[in-house]
Enzyme design. Sequence first.
Site, PDB file in Angstrom:
ATOM      1  N   GLY A 140      19.340  33.177 -27.444  1.00  0.00           N
ATOM      2  CA  GLY A 140      19.774  32.290 -26.380  1.00  0.00           C
ATOM      3  C   GLY A 140      20.157  33.026 -25.112  1.00  0.00           C
ATOM      4  O   GLY A 140      19.685  34.127 -24.826  1.00  0.00           O
ATOM      5  N   CYS A 141      21.073  32.418 -24.351  1.00  0.00           N
ATOM      6  CA  CYS A 141      21.351  32.860 -22.990  1.00  0.00           C
ATOM      7  C   CYS A 141      21.929  34.270 -22.895  1.00  0.00           C
ATOM      8  O   CYS A 141      21.826  34.901 -21.851  1.00  0.00           O
ATOM      9  CB  CYS A 141      22.306  31.879 -22.319  1.00  0.00           C
ATOM     10  SG  CYS A 141      21.591  30.249 -22.013  1.00  0.00           S
ATOM     11  N   TYR A 142      22.564  34.765 -23.943  1.00  0.00           N
ATOM     12  CA  TYR A 142      23.207  36.075 -23.856  1.00  0.00           C
ATOM     13  C   TYR A 142      22.302  37.225 -24.291  1.00  0.00           C
ATOM     14  O   TYR A 142      22.707  38.393 -24.282  1.00  0.00           O
ATOM     15  CB  TYR A 142      24.502  36.100 -24.676  1.00  0.00           C
ATOM     16  CG  TYR A 142      24.317  35.951 -26.170  1.00  0.00           C
ATOM     17  CD1 TYR A 142      24.084  37.058 -26.984  1.00  0.00           C
ATOM     18  CD2 TYR A 142      24.397  34.700 -26.779  1.00  0.00           C
ATOM     19  CE1 TYR A 142      23.925  36.918 -28.355  1.00  0.00           C
ATOM     20  CE2 TYR A 142      24.246  34.553 -28.146  1.00  0.00           C
ATOM     21  CZ  TYR A 142      24.005  35.658 -28.928  1.00  0.00           C
ATOM     22  OH  TYR A 142      23.845  35.526 -30.285  1.00  0.00           O
TER      23      TYR A 142
END
Length: 342
Positions: free
Chosen positions: A137-139
């Site tokens: 995901g985003c990280y």
Amino acid sequence: MTAAVITGAGSALPAALDQKAAWDGFFARHYEGVRAAERIFMSAGVRRRHAVANPIDEDLSGWGTGARMARFIQEALPLGKQAVAGALDAAGLAPGDVGLFAVATCTGYATPGLDIRLASDLGMPAGLQRLLVGHMGCYAAIPGLAAVGDFVTARSRPAVLLCCELTSLHVQPAQRDLEQVVAHALFSDAAAAIVVEPGAGRGHRLAGVVARTDASTADHMTWDVTDLGFRMGLSPKVPDVLSRHVGDVVDELLTQAGLRAEDVAGWAVHPGGPRIIDVVRDELGLREEQVGASRRVLAEHGNCSSATVLLVLQELADVDGPIVAMAFGPGLTLYAALLLPA
């Protein structure tokens, strides 16, 4: 130990789509009758985003996952190639110099994957080591950076990290679900790459990485594989969880290096949404201008998942002092990296 230094960056963006035009041309009828949908969509802090699949021109919401994955490879290859080539040019390296090629994505999969196809297309060596960072995901850019940094330090060879996310391929069928409205209002497409070299005398070196996962809030952010693409679950409680942990994560990161928050010259905060930026600003006691790069990236590009924090770092390319990069995603997970002038 040999320092792992970021020496080049590159990015590639598909065609831009105005946020108001996206609402008027597609999402208004997609969420017809859903109270507050327009207000939520237009208050996401996004002025425009980028999309390989413009919903005004083509509605993918009924496509099966297989068709979306085939489209991912078709669209991701030229974007990834442009981003990696730009990063290598900025670093002054040739594809044959690369020892490790890492690719992070949570929006598309195939085997052979982007790592193999792009390495071949770019002319990277046959003995190249490869790493796929999938579905974090985003990280994902921060653990990706940590992994390539460890390789560079251990092997004394350059590495490349590419984050390529095409969220527009995962538009979901119309539902009376405000979480879906938020997701569709925020997410965008981008490819971003960085080159990391051993012991370079220019750029910023990776000086530390800190991670924190609050597993008790795992249901607050999800990214589920369904028969109709990948579906985002996004609780409004996410900023509250972030507020409980971000201060401790940053304190740990800076204390390890003997620094304080006031020593940091640049803050690359993943702009997950306006409230995410607000929470980081307030919990760390930052001024609004210190999160300006994150606001600009959100406004001009939207939330491009793992590629976003690399876009923010590009906004901070002229910063000479210490930089803190941080990103947040499913888990709930916080990752932060400290970059110091080489």
